[in-house]
Design an enzyme around this catalytic site. Structure first.
Site, short mmCIF file in Angstrom:
data_model
loop_
_atom_site.label_atom_id
_atom_site.label_comp_id
_atom_site.label_asym_id
_atom_site.label_seq_id
_atom_site.Cartn_x
_atom_site.Cartn_y
_atom_site.Cartn_z
CD GLU A 548 -3.41 -0.87 1.86
OE1 GLU A 548 -3.83 0.32 1.46
OE2 GLU A 548 -3.86 -1.77 2.42
CD GLU A 812 -3.91 -2.55 9.24
OE1 GLU A 812 -3.44 -3.20 8.92
OE2 GLU A 812 -4.80 -2.09 8.43
C1 BGC Z 1 -5.11 1.32 5.04
C2 BGC Z 1 -5.90 2.26 6.06
C3 BGC Z 1 -6.90 2.93 5.11
C4 BGC Z 1 -8.17 1.98 4.93
C5 BGC Z 1 -9.51 2.26 4.40
C6 BGC Z 1 -6.35 0.34 4.62
O1 BGC Z 1 -5.83 -0.63 3.69
O2 BGC Z 1 -4.06 0.64 5.48
O3 BGC Z 1 -5.11 2.63 6.89
O4 BGC Z 1 -7.30 4.28 6.06
O5 BGC Z 1 -7.40 1.17 4.08
O6 BGC Z 1 -10.04 1.78 5.24
#
Ligand code: BGC
Length: 980
Positions: A548, A812
């Site tokens: 990401e 997370e």
């Molecule tokens: C990210 C988050 C982001 C989210 C949206 C994820 O995959 O890592 O931090 O805000 O997607 O829900």
């Protein structure tokens, strides 16, 4: 902008010439002007703000001192400045206490202009300071026509890559050009940009120290360039310029494109183009006044056969040292076997299909992936000077242990989760392969845990050149989020020193310290800082390890205020705001991440989209920066038009990506509720920002919009008994934080919030959206003890719980790993160990616990209001009874240090020169407060403003003070416990 060593030389000469006496003045009581910066940088090169903003701080040892007037001189040469001649700008004496955001108003500055400046400040008695030390800036290439160089590339015959089961990782290319500097060199400046990422060399020496230049922008529209002073690298006579060029974000793998089957040919690579290109321009000034320019063009040579066989931000780098020729960027190197560079504009565009989601046309339907034809070819972007902080190695980490693996590999444990690369020291025969894999965690059986990296391969490889004395390798064009490195292929058991961790991030100056009586909270502070550093890599990312690493807007808006406490992020957010504004969707909404390489799902999500308003507002508040408001104003108003058009009866919407209170603990807060709250908050912030830039009519319009949403909110959600209908902690915290509850009901609603937490076993149920306001709201509504309790809790879900599981960063999820269940509680793919959102609690640690806040924008007025938890309030842990915190604001250093022993509250503060503060501390009555051992009114400039509800508000001028308040904090009437 990168400081060249030449600039330092000029400054050194200047300092000597000026006697560098500025610092001495502080002892005499007169103010001294220090820390001169231009556009938030010290001596930046190549900026393109034609009216740059200047700032400094004033310092004095005398309490209550301030700047009553200033004079700025800006000169075109150091000599003129030394002679006190501001040929470009002489403000004359300006009666003002302003020291930041001073807009240059001198002669028009053209491309390449050099500006040398200094400041004189007058103190409040009208005594002038000596001139400050000199500072400087230079202008970049303001006009496209200033670039005589062209984008060059290599011959790329590869077809558009369409495989999704296989990776395509082309080599990085090397470009070079030999040239002769025919005369004596006075000054040499190098400008560079790329569609891709570049690294520059001059005569075998690296130019600058930045990683991943020129940075990520939407290259279809815009790219950045950097400026380097290379005067000391160009010699008289034969020279050579060398450039490494890799794919980077331009054409390499980006985000979750491959994972989710979007982007060019569903591969997630070649997002902006297929073949990277670079443009550099070296401008030499000779001592005789003549000039010469060497720019990239088709006379350059290029090779794809160099040592970097693969280079990808997500996948990693492969380096074959047998192909290395250290002379490649020196004049003597024979580049005959290399091919000619090609002008990027001559490369025919390739046809491809670009896949991404599109919003549904019909109500109730979901977005679907669609393909559209694209031409993957060179498109010259608009160029801007890089306004941010370059990514640099800011720290080195030594392994704490080396763990041998049964298969002959070794895992180096660096003891800290961070983002960056390593320096590897090895010995091996020519061609011998060393493999490197990275992971954030180990499995219980000692294997590297890589499941959470998803499609980010995160592997490097090094083929030895066979140097019997050993060899060293550091990747250039990739980074990893990790704590552990697995090394395969070592021929002998390694020393720990075979691997050194190199910490990489945007080099935002770190500006704070925090320490308190609870060691867990101190560890939390460390974890928050590490996670901020790991994720501020050119832009605020969600995570540095998996596929990401995107500028997720929700995470950024949640965390931005906390970020301002940890680092000077003004320049960093100035840069990212451009990407965020540029990413605005055709509807006017801001998307889920910026840059926005491709759409995934809907093109927005509630609360994520409001980052486009919240971030500029927060930067304005922290730094008094109204230009960021001006720069974002157009897109922000378009966004607010979208907000207006989507309101139904004054309430928010339900469509969009359903992220909601992401990662909440079994308590679902409906999206339309969250959206309504954010609509109100954005309206309020817009109203305040409009007023700050003199747009009174719009300020009133946005205030009316706020009133309308608030009225609808109250009508739909707020009951007369203080219930909100939506019975989650998040719903209550949001409503209180955005002030959507009628004043008279606030205490009731606040009590209900506290009760909800207690009823939940004194535990949070909030996700990303609700956790951020939770503690600040509790403290603001009479429940500070509960806020402190939650901070100090070790029970799931809490920061302490995560730390007990071994966290060295913010995860997370609270239980991304547990000692009990390992990684088993969650989907491995969505389990990052470096995600800053829950670290937003840092703003409460500074703003409430240490009590350092700006009173209005830019820390000109300061509030110091520490909030100690009451003795006896925490049934599980000793409540925090001392805190020492400091924050180096745009107006200078602030300190707040308190202790509470047997009801006696002692507070030491430091208030920067040229600011004033209101110190609010717990107190029974006036007689029980002393300042520096004396009664309040007997200390010059200090006065009691009010004393109610056990809180004394005291007006304080600049300086250092020690307050003592006896019988200040009575024992708690309520004791919290989360123990089962
Ligand atoms: C990210 C988050 C982001 C989210 C949206 C994820 O995959 O890592 O931090 O805000 O997607 O829900």
């Amino acid at each position: 902008m990168v400081n060249g060593s030449g600039t330092h030389r000029v400054l050194l000469v200047l300092c000597l010439a000026l006697g560098a006496g500025a610092g001495a003045s502080a002892d005499t009581g007169v103010v001294a002007a220090e820390r001169l910066r231009t556009e938030y940088h010290s001596n930046p090169l190549g900026i393109d703000q034609i009216q740059p903003r200047l700032s400094w701080i004033v310092r004095s040892d005398e309490p209550g001192q301030r700047q009553s007037a200033y004079r700025v001189l800006v000169a075109s040469t150091p000599e003129l400045l030394a002679a006190d001649t501001g040929d470009l700008w002489d403000t004359g004496r300006v009666e003002s206490s302003q020291t930041a955001q001073i807009v240059y108003g001198g002669s028009e500055l053209g491309s390449r202009a050099r500006c040398f400046w200094k400041v004189q400040a007058w103190d409040h008695q009208g005594r002038p300071s000596p001139w400050s030390e000199a500072a400087s800036w230079s202008m970049g290439l303001l006009d496209d026509a200033d670039w005589s160089a062209s984008y060059i590339t290599h011959e790329d015959k590869s077809p558009v890559f369409k495989k999704t089961k296989q990776l395509y990782l082309p080599p990085a290319n090397q470009f070079r050009k030999a040239f002769t500097a025919g005369k004596q060199v006075k000054k040499a400046t190098l400008y560079a940009t790329a569609l891709g990422i570049y690294e520059l060399y001059l005569n075998g020496k690296r130019v600058g120290d930045a990683y991943f230049a020129p940075g990520w922008s939407d290259y279809n529209q815009r790219a950045y360039y950097q400026t380097y002073d290379v005067s000391e690298l160009v010699g008289d006579g034969d020279n050579a310029l060398g450039i490494w060029l890799a794919e980077g974000w331009y054409s390499g793998y980006v985000g979750f494109g491959l994972l989710t089957g979007i982007g060019t040919e569903k591969t997630g690579r070649a997002t902006y183009g297929k073949t990277p290109s670079v443009m550099a321009q070296l401008e030499i000034e000779y001592t005789d006044g003549s000039r010469e320019t060497i720019g990239t063009d088709d006379s350059w040579r290029v090779t794809s056969d160099g040592p970097i066989r693969a280079a990808d931000l997500l996948m990693g780098e492969e380096y074959d040292a047998t192909r290395e020729n250290s002379a490649w960027s020196t004049a003597g190197f024979d580049a005959t076997p290399w091919g000619p560079a090609i002008l990027a504009e001559d490369v025919p565009a390739a046809d491809a299909t670009f896949y991404e989601f599109v919003n549904p046309k019909k109500h109730g339907e979901r977005p679907k992936v669609k393909g559209r034809p694209v031409k993957l070819g060179f498109k010259r972007p608009r160029l801007e000077a890089f306004p941010g902080n370059p990514v640099r190695v800011t720290e080195e980490i030594e392994p704490i242990r080396v763990l041998p693996r049964p298969n002959g590999a070794y895992i180096f444990d660096l003891g800290q989760n961070f983002a960056g690369v390593i320096r590897l020291k090895v010995k091996g025969p020519a061609g011998h392969r060393i493999g490197l894999r990275y992971g954030e965690m180990l499995h219980p059986d000692g294997r590297l845990m890589t499941e959470n990296l998803r499609k980010a391969r995160a592997q490097d490889a090094y083929l030895c050149k066979g140097d019997p004395a050993g060899e060293t390798y550091t990747p250039r064009f990739t980074f990893h989020g990790f704590q552990y490195v697995e090394v395969t292929g070592l021929l002998a058991p390694p020393q720990p020193s075979a691997v050194t961790g190199l910490v990489l991030h945007s080099d935002t100056p770190m500006v704070s310290t925090f320490e308190c009586s609870d060691p867990m909270v101190n560890k939390l502070f460390s974890n928050i800082r590490w996670t901020q550093r790991s994720n501020f890599i050119d832009l605020p990312t969600d995570c540095p390890q998996r596929d990401e690493r995107m500028g997720w807007t929700g995470d950024a808006q949640i965390y931005v205020n906390a970020a301002t406490y940890n680092a000077d992020v003004a320049a960093f957010f100035t840069k990212w705001m451009r990407e965020l504004m540029e990413s605005q969707r055709p509807s006017g909404v801001f998307p889920g991440y910026a840059p926005y390489p491709f759409q995934h799902g809907w093109d927005f999500g509630s609360a994520w989209c409001d980052a486009g308003v919240i971030c500029p507002w927060t930067i304005w508040q922290a730094y008094g920066d109204t230009r960021i408001i001006e720069e974002c104003w157009g897109p922000m108003t378009v966004y607010m038009d979208w907000r207006r058009s989507t309101l139904k009866n004054g309430l928010g919407i339900t469509q969009g990506n359903p992220w909601g209170d992401w990662l909440s603990q079994g308590a679902r807060t409906p999206f339309d509720y969250i959206d309504t709250v954010y609509a109100a908050q954005s309206a309020r912030m817009m109203s305040e920002m409009a007023a700050a830039i003199g747009r009174q009519t719009e300020a009133e319009e946005y205030a009316r919009l706020l009133d309308r949403v608030k009225a609808s909110f109250i009508k739909k959600y707020v009951g007369e008994d203080g219930t909100l209908g939506i019975e989650t902690q998040t719903a209550y915290a949001l409503a209180l934080s955005v002030d959507l509850v009628p004043e008279e009901l606030r205490p009731l609603v606040a009590t209900k919030l506290a009760d909800k937490i207690v009823d939940n076993g004194a535990r949070m149920s909030t996700g990303f959206i609700g956790t951020r306001p939770l503690l600040p709201v509790l403290s603001a509504t009479g429940n500070n003890d509960l806020a402190a309790f939650l901070l100090q809790s070790h029970e799931f879900p809490s920061w302490g719980y995560e730390i007990d599981q071994g966290a060295t960063s913010i995860w997370e999820r609270w239980d991304s790993y547990t000692r009990e269940d390992g990684f088993g509680r969650h989907n491995a793919a969505m389990n990052s160990f470096s995600h800053y959102s829950f670290g937003a609690v840092c703003e409460w640690m500074f703003g409430d616990l240490a009590g350092i806040r700006s009173d209005g924008p830019g820390y000109e007025r300061i509030i110091i209001r520490p909030q100690p938890p009451a003795p006896g309030s925490n049934g599980d842990h000793e409540p925090i009874d001392w805190v020492r915190a400091s924050y180096d604001s745009i107006r200078g250093p602030i300190k707040s240090a308190w202790s509470l022993k047997e009801g006696r509250f002692e507070l030491r503060v430091q208030i920067p020169t040229n600011t004033t503060a209101t110190v609010i501390l717990p107190a029974a009555d006036e007689a029980s407060i002393t300042v520096d051992g004396k009664a309040i009114d007997s200390v010059q400039g200090v006065s009691l403003v009010s004393l109610d509800n056990g809180q004394a508000a005291i007006a304080v001028p600049s300086g250092a003070y020690r307050f003592v308040s006896t019988n200040a904090v009575p024992a708690a009437t309520r004791t919290f416990s989360a123990k089962p």
